[in-house]
Write a protein that holds these residues in place. Structure first.
Motif, PDB file in Angstrom:
ATOM      1  N   ASP A 118      25.714  30.999 -26.219  1.00 33.52           N
ATOM      2  CA  ASP A 118      25.706  29.909 -27.197  1.00 33.52           C
ATOM      3  C   ASP A 118      24.887  28.722 -26.683  1.00 33.52           C
ATOM      4  OD1 ASP A 118      27.288  31.385 -28.896  1.00 33.52           O
ATOM      5  OD2 ASP A 118      29.161  30.400 -28.319  1.00 33.52           O
ATOM      6  N   LEU A 119      25.052  28.380 -25.407  1.00 35.24           N
ATOM      7  CA  LEU A 119      24.281  27.287 -24.818  1.00 35.24           C
ATOM      8  C   LEU A 119      22.784  27.599 -24.839  1.00 35.24           C
ATOM      9  CD1 LEU A 119      26.543  26.479 -21.728  1.00 35.24           C
ATOM     10  CD2 LEU A 119      26.283  25.062 -23.765  1.00 35.24           C
ATOM     11  N   THR A 120      22.436  28.825 -24.481  1.00 35.97           N
ATOM     12  CA  THR A 120      21.037  29.218 -24.448  1.00 35.97           C
ATOM     13  C   THR A 120      20.426  29.229 -25.843  1.00 35.97           C
ATOM     14  OG1 THR A 120      21.464  30.579 -22.497  1.00 35.97           O
ATOM     15  CG2 THR A 120      19.427  31.002 -23.668  1.00 35.97           C
ATOM     16  N   ASP A 121      21.186  29.681 -26.830  1.00 34.72           N
ATOM     17  CA  ASP A 121      20.701  29.653 -28.215  1.00 34.72           C
ATOM     18  C   ASP A 121      20.418  28.226 -28.663  1.00 34.72           C
ATOM     19  OD1 ASP A 121      20.821  32.382 -28.423  1.00 34.72           O
ATOM     20  OD2 ASP A 121      22.720  32.425 -29.511  1.00 34.72           O
ATOM     21  N   VAL A 124      21.382  34.052 -17.495  1.00 28.66           N
ATOM     22  CA  VAL A 124      21.179  34.076 -18.943  1.00 28.66           C
ATOM     23  C   VAL A 124      20.014  33.180 -19.349  1.00 28.66           C
ATOM     24  CG1 VAL A 124      22.320  33.691 -21.180  1.00 28.66           C
ATOM     25  CG2 VAL A 124      23.643  34.514 -19.231  1.00 28.66           C
ATOM     26  N   CYS A 125      19.808  32.097 -18.602  1.00 29.32           N
ATOM     27  CA  CYS A 125      18.753  31.119 -18.894  1.00 29.32           C
ATOM     28  C   CYS A 125      17.933  30.913 -17.622  1.00 29.32           C
ATOM     29  CB  CYS A 125      19.385  29.802 -19.363  1.00 29.32           C
ATOM     30  SG  CYS A 125      18.225  28.529 -19.905  1.00 29.32           S
ATOM     31  N   PRO A 126      16.979  31.808 -17.347  1.00 25.59           N
ATOM     32  CA  PRO A 126      16.267  31.787 -16.057  1.00 25.59           C
ATOM     33  C   PRO A 126      15.502  30.501 -15.779  1.00 25.59           C
ATOM     34  CG  PRO A 126      15.911  33.870 -17.203  1.00 25.59           C
ATOM     35  CD  PRO A 126      16.581  32.953 -18.175  1.00 25.59           C
ATOM     36  N   GLN A 127      15.095  29.779 -16.824  1.00 33.60           N
ATOM     37  CA  GLN A 127      14.319  28.559 -16.594  1.00 33.60           C
ATOM     38  C   GLN A 127      15.179  27.380 -16.173  1.00 33.60           C
ATOM     39  OE1 GLN A 127      15.129  29.756 -19.577  1.00 33.60           O
ATOM     40  NE2 GLN A 127      14.969  28.263 -21.246  1.00 33.60           N
ATOM     41  N   ALA A 128      16.497  27.541 -16.159  1.00 40.73           N
ATOM     42  CA  ALA A 128      17.390  26.429 -15.833  1.00 40.73           C
ATOM     43  C   ALA A 128      17.272  26.032 -14.371  1.00 40.73           C
ATOM     44  CB  ALA A 128      18.834  26.793 -16.160  1.00 40.73           C
ATOM     45  N   LYS A 138      18.071  18.075 -26.001  1.00 36.86           N
ATOM     46  CA  LYS A 138      19.466  18.426 -26.277  1.00 36.86           C
ATOM     47  C   LYS A 138      20.367  18.126 -25.087  1.00 36.86           C
ATOM     48  CE  LYS A 138      18.890  20.661 -30.328  1.00 36.86           C
ATOM     49  NZ  LYS A 138      19.232  22.091 -30.429  1.00 36.86           N
ATOM     50  N   LEU A 139      21.618  17.844 -25.410  1.00 38.33           N
ATOM     51  CA  LEU A 139      22.716  17.809 -24.456  1.00 38.33           C
ATOM     52  C   LEU A 139      23.778  18.720 -25.044  1.00 38.33           C
ATOM     53  CD1 LEU A 139      24.364  16.785 -22.055  1.00 38.33           C
ATOM     54  CD2 LEU A 139      24.907  14.732 -23.382  1.00 38.33           C
ATOM     55  N   VAL A 140      24.023  19.862 -24.406  1.00 36.92           N
ATOM     56  CA  VAL A 140      24.953  20.850 -24.955  1.00 36.92           C
ATOM     57  C   VAL A 140      25.976  21.217 -23.898  1.00 36.92           C
ATOM     58  CG1 VAL A 140      23.452  21.792 -26.734  1.00 36.92           C
ATOM     59  CG2 VAL A 140      23.290  22.682 -24.427  1.00 36.92           C
ATOM     60  N   MET A 141      27.189  21.446 -24.350  1.00 34.90           N
ATOM     61  CA  MET A 141      28.280  21.694 -23.400  1.00 34.90           C
ATOM     62  C   MET A 141      29.398  22.497 -24.054  1.00 34.90           C
ATOM     63  SD  MET A 141      29.896  17.825 -23.344  1.00 34.90           S
ATOM     64  CE  MET A 141      28.316  16.987 -23.528  1.00 34.90           C
ATOM     65  N   VAL A 142      30.152  23.193 -23.226  1.00 32.47           N
ATOM     66  CA  VAL A 142      31.434  23.778 -23.616  1.00 32.47           C
ATOM     67  C   VAL A 142      32.494  23.074 -22.793  1.00 32.47           C
ATOM     68  CG1 VAL A 142      32.865  25.842 -23.700  1.00 32.47           C
ATOM     69  CG2 VAL A 142      30.415  26.011 -24.185  1.00 32.47           C
ATOM     70  N   GLU A 143      33.487  22.506 -23.488  1.00 29.26           N
ATOM     71  CA  GLU A 143      34.482  21.666 -22.817  1.00 29.26           C
ATOM     72  C   GLU A 143      35.874  21.887 -23.401  1.00 29.26           C
ATOM     73  OE1 GLU A 143      34.296  19.370 -20.292  1.00 29.26           O
ATOM     74  OE2 GLU A 143      32.219  19.956 -19.924  1.00 29.26           O
ATOM     75  N   PRO A 144      36.928  21.548 -22.651  1.00 31.22           N
ATOM     76  CA  PRO A 144      38.268  21.535 -23.238  1.00 31.22           C
ATOM     77  C   PRO A 144      38.302  20.622 -24.461  1.00 31.22           C
ATOM     78  CG  PRO A 144      38.370  21.237 -20.864  1.00 31.22           C
ATOM     79  CD  PRO A 144      36.924  21.117 -21.242  1.00 31.22           C
ATOM     80  N   ILE A 186      29.847  21.656 -27.990  1.00 30.07           N
ATOM     81  CA  ILE A 186      29.373  20.322 -28.409  1.00 30.07           C
ATOM     82  C   ILE A 186      27.867  20.266 -28.206  1.00 30.07           C
ATOM     83  CG2 ILE A 186      29.559  17.833 -28.015  1.00 30.07           C
ATOM     84  CD1 ILE A 186      32.376  18.488 -26.764  1.00 30.07           C
ATOM     85  N   GLU A 187      27.140  19.908 -29.261  1.00 32.91           N
ATOM     86  CA  GLU A 187      25.687  19.850 -29.221  1.00 32.91           C
ATOM     87  C   GLU A 187      25.217  18.481 -29.683  1.00 32.91           C
ATOM     88  OE1 GLU A 187      21.772  22.000 -31.293  1.00 32.91           O
ATOM     89  OE2 GLU A 187      23.782  22.822 -31.567  1.00 32.91           O
ATOM     90  N   LEU A 188      24.479  17.779 -28.823  1.00 33.75           N
ATOM     91  CA  LEU A 188      23.915  16.476 -29.139  1.00 33.75           C
ATOM     92  C   LEU A 188      22.400  16.583 -29.114  1.00 33.75           C
ATOM     93  CD1 LEU A 188      26.065  14.196 -26.778  1.00 33.75           C
ATOM     94  CD2 LEU A 188      26.676  15.053 -29.044  1.00 33.75           C
TER      95      LEU A 188
END
Length: 252
Positions: free
Chosen positions: A45-48, A69-73, A131-137, A246-248
Motif C-alpha cells: 500500500d505504501l509503495t502504491d 518491496v521498494c528498492p529505491q528507498a 508524499k508523506l505516507v504511513m501506517v500507524e495505530p 494515512i496519505e498526505l
C-alpha cells in the motif's frame, strides 16, 4: 496481565531502546508468516501511494523489509542498526531542501517526541507534490480497549502532540496519529497548510492482534491470513480498526 503471559520470549526482558530489540523484531517478523503478510500488505500500500517516485526516505526501517518491496528507498533508523542506509533523527533530517519525493514510515510517527518539528522538517525536505505516507495505530472504541490492555506502549487519546522523550523507541503515544490527523485536523491544517490529507483509511481490526505483532506470541497460523482479512473487510472500520493508512500530499 495478559500481555505478560503472551509476550514473545525473544524480546522478554530487553529494553525497547536496546538496538538488539530492533534486530530481534526483524527476526520475529521474518519467522511469523501471518505477521510477515501483514507487513507485506502494508508495504504494498505504501509503495502504491509513492508510485514511481525515486527519492524515497523510510523512517524507522530497522525491524522491517520495506526495501525489498521498494528498492529505491533510503532506509534509516534512529539507533545504530545493521542493514540500514543511514542514522537519522526525524526531527532533524539530514537532507537538503526539496530533495525528497516521499517519506514513508510504519509504526513510527507515534514514537516521534515532537511531531510538529518532524512535520516542519518534512515540509522542508519534500518536493512540492511529494508524499508523506504511513501506517500507524488508530483510535476507535475497539482499539482503545486493546491498546490500553494488551499493548506495552501508552495510548492516550486526550494527550497533546508531544510525548515524553523516555528513549528513542520507548517514548510513545499510540493515539498520536489520530490526535494530529483526526481530532486536531483543523489545527494541523492551520499549522501546516501546505500539507493536504489525501486519505485516511482505517484498517485491520483483528489481524495484527491475532499475529501477536512484534511483542507477543502468534495466536493463529499464517494460512488463516486471507480468511481473517476477508472477515475484517465486512466490519465497520470506524468502530473496529486498530490501524490506519494515512496519505498526505505537499502543495506549492
Amino acid at each position: 496481565m495478559i500481555g505478560n503471559l503472551l509476550q514473545h520470549p525473544l524480546t522478554r526482558g530487553l529494553s525497547l531502546d536496546d538496538p538488539r530489540t530492533t534486530l530481534l523484531r526483524r527476526q520475529i517478523i521474518a519467522s511469523k508468516p501471518f505477521l510477515r503478510r501483514i507487513y507485506a500488505e502494508w508495504y504494498a500500500d505504501l509503495t502504491d501511494a509513492v508510485g514511481e517516485r525515486h527519492r524515497v526516505l523510510e523512517l524507522g526501517s530497522g525491524a522491517g523489509f520495506f526495501k525489498e518491496v521498494c528498492p529505491q528507498a533510503v532506509t534509516s533508523e534512529i539507533l545504530l542498526t545493521p542493514g540500514v542506509d543511514l542514522i537519522a533523527d526525524a526531527c532533524v533530517l539530514p537532507f537538503a531542501d526539496a530533495s525528497l519525493d516521499a517519506i514513508t514510515m510504519t509504526d513510527v510517527f507515534h514514537h516521534i517526541p515532537d511531531v510538529g518539528a518532524f512535520l516542519t522538517e518534512a515540509t522542508r525536505c519534500v518536493k512540492p507534490g511529494g508524499k508523506l505516507v504511513m501506517v500507524e495505530p488508530w483510535y476507535t472504541p475497539w482499539s482503545g480497549w486493546v491498546y490500553s490492555h494488551l499493548h506495552p506502549e501508552p495510548f492516550e487519546p486526550a494527550a497533546g502532540w508531544e510525548i515524553p522523550s523516555n528513549g528513542p523507541l520507548s517514548g510513545a503515544n499510540g493515539a498520536l496519529p489520530w490526535i494530529v490527523f483526526k481530532r486536531d485536523a483543523a489545527l494541523f491544517a492551520q499549522r501546516f497548510p501546505r500539507w493536504r490529507i489525501a486519505r485516511i483509511q482505517p484498517l485491520m481490526p483483528f489481524a495484527y492482534l491475532l499475529s501477536g505483532g512484534v511483542s507477543l506470541r502468534a495466536l493463529v497460523p499464517g494460512w488463516l491470513y486471507p480468511g481473517v482479512r476477508f472477515m475484517e473487510s465486512h466490519l465497520r472500520q470506524e468502530r473496529w480498526a486498530m490501524f490506519a493508512f494515512i496519505e498526505l500530499e505537499l502543495g506549492e
